[in-house]
Scaffold this motif. Structure first.
Motif, mmCIF file in Angstrom:
data_model
loop_
_atom_site.group_PDB
_atom_site.id
_atom_site.type_symbol
_atom_site.label_atom_id
_atom_site.label_comp_id
_atom_site.label_asym_id
_atom_site.label_seq_id
_atom_site.Cartn_x
_atom_site.Cartn_y
_atom_site.Cartn_z
ATOM 1 N N GLU A 1 0.679 -1.315 0.186
ATOM 2 C CA GLU A 1 0.136 0.298 0.148
ATOM 3 C C GLU A 1 0.430 1.086 -0.420
ATOM 4 O OE1 GLU A 1 -3.303 -0.364 2.762
ATOM 5 O OE2 GLU A 1 -3.736 -1.932 2.269
ATOM 6 N N ALA B 1 2.237 1.929 -3.638
ATOM 7 C CA ALA B 1 1.342 2.290 -4.289
ATOM 8 C C ALA B 1 1.151 3.728 -4.440
ATOM 9 C CB ALA B 1 -0.192 1.630 -4.504
ATOM 10 N N ASP C 1 4.318 6.195 -5.005
ATOM 11 C CA ASP C 1 4.087 6.074 -6.554
ATOM 12 C C ASP C 1 3.529 6.867 -7.298
ATOM 13 O OD1 ASP C 1 6.169 4.141 -7.031
ATOM 14 O OD2 ASP C 1 5.565 2.571 -7.285
ATOM 15 N N GLU C 2 2.872 7.041 -6.701
ATOM 16 C CA GLU C 2 1.412 8.267 -6.886
ATOM 17 C C GLU C 2 1.950 9.618 -6.182
ATOM 18 O OE1 GLU C 2 -3.424 9.174 -5.974
ATOM 19 O OE2 GLU C 2 -2.220 7.423 -5.778
#
Length: 263
Positions: free
Chosen positions: A155, A158, A161-162
């Protein structure tokens, strides 16, 4: 193979400090952080003092007693209290913003793990998950709600990276980063200027191409080869050093802080 019990094994390694430049530039790539640093911080005027302060905080939170951790938290809260935007500013910021605390803690965690994996070894999945969970303390010790820290490494990746894709390096951030990487403050020790070319090389090498370019950090085939050579030397030499030397900054920091409290 050396086993890693948790954050205490990672944070003690002085080689992790070499990733500090990457962590700071990632923090500055968040516009609200860059604005707060530019307007309220003495990073540029006193880089060594600020570095020592950051390391003291990390080492006290990781290795200190409950009383020492509370003292470190109060000290940072006091320093951060005036770091906030004026009413009506187009870019609001506050050092005690939980979202910014999360971002700062995340840059410290990710940079530490990048350096650890490059120089020492990648952790096995169980070790890596345990270390990840424990690194949340760098934010929660300041009051960041624990639920903001992503529950698992997957998590986190993710979310990370965003966040990376959304970062915008402002002119303000570039100016602060340049001054940090090219110290000219009166009284700056000669040795600091001597090690800065290596610090700039490592910092640039640890960033991705987009951020490296956004910060106007020079890069090319020669620098890439030099960076790889530095990593190769570190991989061979660092594990051979005595543990006392590898952990010396952490030990010295704790002794310094404790001697001040005892005085």
């Amino acid at each position: 193979m050396r086993r890693v019990a948790g954050i205490r094994d990672i944070a003690a390694e002085a080689i992790i400090v070499a990733a500090g430049g990457r962590a700071i530039l990632l923090q500055l790539a968040e516009p609200a952080v860059a604005r707060g640093v530019a307007r309220h911080s003495d990073f540029v005027a006193a880089p060594l003092r600020r570095l020592a302060g950051t390391l003291d905080y990390i080492y006290l939170v990781v290795y200190g007693t409950t009383e020492e951790r509370d003292a470190a938290r109060r000290h940072v809260e006091k320093a951060h209290a005036p770091v906030r935007s004026s009413e009506g500013e187009p870019l609001p910021y506050a050092a005690d913003d939980p979202g910014l605390q999360l971002w700062v803690a995340a840059t410290l965690y990710d940079s530490a793990m990048v350096m650890h994996d490059l120089v020492l070894r990648p952790l096995d999945p169980d070790e890596a998950e345990r270390v990840y969970r424990e690194y949340a303390v760098l934010g929660t010790a300041l009051g960041m709600p624990g639920e903001l820290w992503p529950a698992t490494r997957a998590e986190f990746r993710a979310w990370w990276d965003e966040r990376l894709a959304a970062l915008t390096v402002s002119d303000e951030a570039r100016r602060v980063a340049h001054d940090l990487l090219h110290p000219r403050a009166p009284g700056a020790p000669f040795w600091l200027r001597g090690v800065m070319p290596l610090a700039r090389l490592v910092t640039a090498g640890l960033l991705d191409d987009r951020l490296r370019s956004a910060f106007d950090l020079p890069w090319g085939p020669i620098r890439r080869r030099l960076f790889r050579a530095v990593l190769t030397i570190a991989r061979v030499a660092w594990p051979m050093l005595p543990t006392g030397l590898r952990h010396a900054p952490a030990v010295a920091s704790l002794r310094r802080r404790r001697s001040r409290c005892a005085a």
